[in-house]
Design an enzyme around this catalytic site. Structure first.
Site, PDB file in Angstrom:
ATOM      1  N   ASP A   1      -3.141  73.189 -35.108  1.00  0.00           N
ATOM      2  CA  ASP A   1      -2.555  74.078 -36.122  1.00  0.00           C
ATOM      3  C   ASP A   1      -3.534  75.187 -36.505  1.00  0.00           C
ATOM      4  O   ASP A   1      -3.802  75.425 -37.686  1.00  0.00           O
ATOM      5  CB  ASP A   1      -2.160  73.287 -37.378  1.00  0.00           C
ATOM      6  CG  ASP A   1      -1.428  71.997 -37.053  1.00  0.00           C
ATOM      7  OD1 ASP A   1      -0.605  72.008 -36.123  1.00  0.00           O
ATOM      8  OD2 ASP A   1      -1.679  70.985 -37.739  1.00  0.00           O
TER       9      ASP A   1
ATOM     10  N   GLU B   1       9.151  74.587 -37.404  1.00  0.00           N
ATOM     11  CA  GLU B   1       7.978  74.516 -38.280  1.00  0.00           C
ATOM     12  C   GLU B   1       6.928  75.528 -37.818  1.00  0.00           C
ATOM     13  O   GLU B   1       7.118  76.275 -36.862  1.00  0.00           O
ATOM     14  CB  GLU B   1       7.387  73.102 -38.261  1.00  0.00           C
ATOM     15  CG  GLU B   1       6.826  72.683 -36.911  1.00  0.00           C
ATOM     16  CD  GLU B   1       6.268  71.265 -36.899  1.00  0.00           C
ATOM     17  OE1 GLU B   1       6.590  70.485 -37.819  1.00  0.00           O
ATOM     18  OE2 GLU B   1       5.519  70.929 -35.958  1.00  0.00           O
TER      19      GLU B   1
END
Length: 327
Positions: free
Chosen positions: A16, A196
């Site tokens: 991420d 997401e």
């Protein structure tokens, strides 16, 4: 810079990832750590310099309560003279016995140097309803600050959808959330129904929001939303959704599950850079969440004649960079 090839991975075992180039010319990096227990940042004058840069832990999870478990996907931003890190956190198991019941939070540092220990908690970002929420990013456009994130709606099938709202300040929403996309296409619902990890790129009179879809294994991939920069960004009809992935696994290059990206620019400012994580193997023992070998990678974005980004395919690992074996 297009003739120069960066060595990948840039940072080992950091998922991420976010790389932010500040006005001081330095790159600031943050990402999920494999332990999911803290937020760290690092700084370098070049993107490749982040690989071995000194790290600084700026926040650690609470011992109990709402910010005590599974610290995910921090993003560092500089807004109106202050630093902000947005992240998701879950409560401990004593609260609703649900460690995946994440909410979104933000910390602030008003010091010019984010490596100073002056980070303060600004609290939870309230969206209007309490469900699983994560992966917030922010961007400024036409003197307005926008918040984009992923959240579950129990009335919509799936784990998370992508929403946008205008902000009153860096820790408070000003408008009601508008859903921009939900998992519905075949490539968005493999393993899990997921949209997401939104990221924003402004270029050629357009605003692009990339996002990631499906389970976090080989099926993980990226889609894109596109709006005209002069349109009402809070109107869902202003956005066009890609019907096919714009970035996905490359069997040939041994790059699997690329996604949860961010964007930065090259040192000379001439090239836009895609920042993302991926694994270099497909066989994962147990829950993919606890496999630590999602590494941070970067590559230059090419631009098509129509002004849209061409992300290409995930590039091979550089033989000069040693990566860990399977977990």
């Amino acid at each position: 810079m297009k003739d120069e090839k960066m060595l990948n991975p840039i940072v080992i075992q950091r998922a991420d990832p976010m790389i932010y180039k500040h006005s001081d010319g330095c790159y600031y990096f943050t990402a999920s750590v494999p332990e999911y227990d803290r937020i760290e940042i690092r700084k370098a004058k070049t993107i490749e310099g982040l690989r071995n840069a000194e790290t600084k832990d700026v926040w650690k999870k609470h011992e109990s309560g709402e910010m005590s478990n599974l610290i995910w996907a921090p993003e560092i931003h500089f807004i109106n003279g202050a630093w902000y890190i947005y992240f998701a956190a879950a409560p401990d198991k004593n609260i609703d016995d649900d460690t995946f019941n994440h909410r979104m939070f933000v910390i602030e540092n008003v010091n010019e140097d984010p490596f100073t220990p002056n980070w303060t908690e600004k609290g939870q970002i309230k969206t209007g309803w309490e469900t699983f929420s994560l992966d917030a990013t922010v961007f400024q456009h036409n003197e307005k600050l926008y918040y984009v994130w992923a959240q579950q709606d129990i009335n919509i099938k799936g784990h998370s959808n992508i929403y946008i709202a205008e902000m009153e300040n860096p820790w408070t929403l000003k408008t009601k959330p508008v859903m921009l996309t939900k998992p519905e296409l075949e490539w968005e619902i493999r393993g899990f129904w997921v949209n997401e990890g939104p990221a924003v790129l402004k270029k050629n009179g357009k605003i692009f929001i990339t996002y990631s879809a499906s389970a976090t294994d080989v099926n993980y991939c990226m889609g894109i939303l596109t709006a005209d920069e002069s349109s009402n960004l809070l109107d869902k009809n202003s956005w066009t959704k890609s019907q096919t992935p714009v970035f996905k696994s490359s069997m040939e290059n041994h790059q699997y599950g690329p996604g949860h990206n961010s964007f930065t620019v090259s040192e000379d400012g001439k090239d836009d850079i895609l920042v993302y994580h991926a694994r270099n193997y497909t066989e994962i023992k147990g829950d993919p969440l606890y496999d630590p070998n999602r590494h941070t990678r970067v590559q230059i974005i090419n631009w098509r004649a129509d002004g849209t980004p061409d992300f290409g395919v995930p590039e091979k690992d550089s033989p000069e960079i040693e990566t860990p074996v399977k977990a």
